[in-house]
Enzyme design. Structure first.
Site, PDB file in Angstrom:
ATOM      1  N   LYS A 107       0.828  -1.209   0.000  1.00 13.15           N
ATOM      2  CA  LYS A 107       0.000   0.000   0.000  1.00 13.15           C
ATOM      3  C   LYS A 107       0.864   1.261   0.000  1.00 13.15           C
ATOM      4  O   LYS A 107       2.031   1.224   0.398  1.00 13.15           O
ATOM      5  CB  LYS A 107      -0.972  -0.033   1.178  1.00 13.15           C
ATOM      6  CG  LYS A 107      -0.332  -0.172   2.519  1.00 13.15           C
ATOM      7  CD  LYS A 107      -1.358  -0.678   3.547  1.00 13.15           C
ATOM      8  CE  LYS A 107      -0.793  -0.568   4.947  1.00 13.15           C
ATOM      9  NZ  LYS A 107      -1.639  -1.225   5.936  1.00 13.15           N
ATOM     10  N   TYR A 132      12.944  30.803   9.299  1.00 17.97           N
ATOM     11  CA  TYR A 132      11.647  31.441   9.568  1.00 17.97           C
ATOM     12  C   TYR A 132      11.391  31.569  11.060  1.00 17.97           C
ATOM     13  O   TYR A 132      11.718  30.650  11.832  1.00 17.97           O
ATOM     14  CB  TYR A 132      10.513  30.607   8.974  1.00 17.97           C
ATOM     15  CG  TYR A 132      10.317  30.780   7.490  1.00 17.97           C
ATOM     16  CD1 TYR A 132       9.951  32.013   6.949  1.00 17.97           C
ATOM     17  CD2 TYR A 132      10.472  29.704   6.628  1.00 17.97           C
ATOM     18  CE1 TYR A 132       9.754  32.156   5.588  1.00 17.97           C
ATOM     19  CE2 TYR A 132      10.270  29.834   5.272  1.00 17.97           C
ATOM     20  CZ  TYR A 132       9.910  31.068   4.751  1.00 17.97           C
ATOM     21  OH  TYR A 132       9.715  31.205   3.411  1.00 17.97           O
ATOM     22  N   MET A 157      10.023  25.150   3.131  1.00 21.43           N
ATOM     23  CA  MET A 157       9.371  24.315   2.121  1.00 21.43           C
ATOM     24  C   MET A 157      10.380  23.477   1.331  1.00 21.43           C
ATOM     25  O   MET A 157      10.183  22.286   1.113  1.00 21.43           O
ATOM     26  CB  MET A 157       8.561  25.192   1.158  1.00 21.43           C
ATOM     27  CG  MET A 157       7.821  24.390   0.106  1.00 21.43           C
ATOM     28  SD  MET A 157       6.964  25.414  -1.099  1.00 21.43           S
ATOM     29  CE  MET A 157       5.644  26.087  -0.114  1.00 21.43           C
ATOM     30  N   ARG A 188     -11.647  -1.065  13.260  1.00 20.68           N
ATOM     31  CA  ARG A 188     -11.226  -0.287  12.093  1.00 20.68           C
ATOM     32  C   ARG A 188     -11.858  -0.879  10.848  1.00 20.68           C
ATOM     33  O   ARG A 188     -12.742  -0.306  10.251  1.00 20.68           O
ATOM     34  CB  ARG A 188      -9.698  -0.255  11.988  1.00 20.68           C
ATOM     35  CG  ARG A 188      -9.221   0.657  10.879  1.00 20.68           C
ATOM     36  CD  ARG A 188      -7.712   0.717  10.770  1.00 20.68           C
ATOM     37  NE  ARG A 188      -7.111  -0.517  10.234  1.00 20.68           N
ATOM     38  CZ  ARG A 188      -5.857  -0.601   9.804  1.00 20.68           C
ATOM     39  NH1 ARG A 188      -5.068   0.463   9.841  1.00 20.68           N
ATOM     40  NH2 ARG A 188      -5.366  -1.733   9.340  1.00 20.68           N
TER      41      ARG A 188
HETATM   42  C1  LIG Z   1      -0.724  -2.143   6.668  1.00 21.80           C
HETATM   43  C2  LIG Z   1      -1.248  -3.473   6.969  1.00 21.80           C
HETATM   44  C3  LIG Z   1      -0.381  -4.563   7.114  1.00 21.80           C
HETATM   45  C4  LIG Z   1       1.117  -4.408   7.141  1.00 21.80           C
HETATM   46  O1  LIG Z   1       1.479  -3.831   8.362  1.00 21.80           O
HETATM   47  P1  LIG Z   1       2.982  -3.574   8.767  1.00 21.80           P
HETATM   48  O2  LIG Z   1       2.902  -3.135  10.178  1.00 21.80           O
HETATM   49  O3  LIG Z   1       3.473  -2.499   7.864  1.00 21.80           O
HETATM   50  O4  LIG Z   1       3.729  -4.833   8.583  1.00 21.80           O
HETATM   51  C5  LIG Z   1      -0.945  -5.829   7.282  1.00 21.80           C
HETATM   52  N1  LIG Z   1      -2.281  -5.988   7.333  1.00 21.80           N
HETATM   53  C6  LIG Z   1      -3.136  -4.956   7.222  1.00 21.80           C
HETATM   54  C7  LIG Z   1      -4.600  -5.211   7.297  1.00 21.80           C
HETATM   55  C8  LIG Z   1      -2.657  -3.661   7.054  1.00 21.80           C
HETATM   56  O5  LIG Z   1      -3.510  -2.639   6.973  1.00 21.80           O
END
Ligand SMILES: *Cc1c(COP(=O)(O)O)cnc(C)c1O
Length: 359
Positions: free
Chosen positions: A37, A254, A302, A136
């Site tokens: 992801k 800044y 920036m 979640r």
């Molecule tokens: C992001 C995610 C993972 C991987 O998690 P890591 O902590 O990066 O290894 C595995 N399963 C789900 C459902 C996730 O959202």
């Protein structure tokens, strides 16, 4: 023009990622997937996914449909691609077209997938995610009755996600594992998956049939506070734009927050918050010159920020010279700690502005 001479350089060590995959996969008797992801946690899915496929990875996870469609071009046909967020309304046919497998998280997603199965007159594979306490994603206790009728859907995987795996002594781990074991009874005989990176290190009781690491592949320490068995996969080098001498009372950056206590040399380097470099590192982050740590002084701008390089040989810190922001001297987890965040956020925020080099 040689783009690598301008701006900052992000180096991704694909060999280290492959080594990390091998190490994680070797820890379990079952299979090991890779989580892709957010463009492989900011490191570039286009390069990372084929490297992991070469290492034997056959199962990949993305968060969104769009990421999965892009991934489909990058890995061999027989690889399974799961989409963690499942099918948004009206997208089931896209999953089918690109041979993507949804993770079904709630009854509406199950219906979306079942409708297509019915229309095509065939069974369609899916992963079923169960909420074991994180609240979640995944079928919540109130949704479980919907799993009573899966007609048209072939459950290829039953999974859940741990909320506290990076705290090995947290009672949530064992509670979620037990809950998972009991809920899994609803889907007898279906391969199971519970462990993210940190979950892998909770021991074989958490491994089931498929590991799902992301962070650990990319060199983030899955056991905060303990030595990591994994290799660093990312380094970031900025270039010096300008160097100046300042006197006592001069200010840097800044807000004029940094006031120099005496004669110092300040190097302005070419990375700022628009590159995804955390602004919270203002006045507290670090860089390194040939392994010697120097402080970030003043606010991160920036496109640039200041380093106090007073202690470094002036001939080493000249316009165009490279300084390490992340790498062997400054691991991603250390940068994250200084920024008040986690390695995941440091990596995924790294912008697309860098010249990227893959080893
Ligand atoms: C992001 C995610 C993972 C991987 O998690 P890591 O902590 O990066 O290894 C595995 N399963 C789900 C459902 C996730 O959202």
């Amino acid at each position: 023009m040689d783009a690598s001479r301008a701006g900052a350089q992000l180096t991704v060590d694909l060999g280290a990622i492959r080594d990390n995959y091998r190490l994680l996969a070797g820890m379990s008797k079952g299979a090991c997937a890779a989580v892709m992801k957010a463009d492989a946690y900011g490191l570039g899915m286009e390069q990372v996914a084929p490297a992991l496929a070469l290492e034997g990875c056959r199962v990949f996870f993305t968060a969104h449909l769009q990421e999965a469609i892009a991934l489909r071009q990058l890995v061999p046909e027989h690889c399974v691609i799961y989409v963690l967020h499942g099918p948004p309304p009206g997208t089931a046919k896209d999953f089918f077209q690109y041979d993507l497998t949804p993770v079904l998280n709630e009854p509406g997603q199950l219906q979306e997938w079942r409708r297509l199965a019915h229309k095509l007159g065939r069974e369609l594979p899916a992963a079923i995610q169960l909420d074991t306490g994180m609240s979640r994603m995944g079928f919540a206790p109130a949704d479980l009755s919907a799993l009573g009728d899966l007609a048209g859907v072939r459950p290829a995987l039953v999974m859940s996600h741990l909320a506290c795996a990076d705290e090995p002594d947290h009672p949530m781990n064992e509670a979620q594992r037990r809950r998972f074991d009991s809920l899994r009874g609803l889907l007898p005989g279906v391969p199971a998956s519970l462990a993210n990176s940190s979950g892998v290190f909770l021991g074989p009781g958490y491994h089931y049939d498929l590991l799902r690491p992301g962070a650990a592949l990319y060199g983030i320490n899955p056991q905060p506070g303990r030595p990591t068995p994994l290799r660093q996969a990312v380094s970031l080098h900025a270039r010096v734009v300008q160097v100046r001498s300042v006197c006592e009372g001069d200010v840097v950056g800044y807000g004029a927050h940094h006031v120099c206590a005496g004669e110092r040399r300040i190097a302005t380097v070419s990375v700022g918050y628009a590159d995804g470099w955390q602004r919270s590192l203002s006045g507290r982050g670090q860089a390194a010159v040939d392994g010697v740590i120097v402080p970030i002084v003043g606010r991160v701008s920036m496109d640039s920020m200041g380093l106090d390089v007073t202690g470094i040989d002036p001939e080493r810190v000249v316009p165009g010279a490279e300084v390490e922001l992340m790498g062997p001297t400054l691991p991603v987890d250390d940068v994250a700690a200084l920024a008040g965040t986690i390695g995941y956020e440091v990596l995924t925020r790294l912008g697309s502005r860098f010249h990227r080099r893959y080893l």
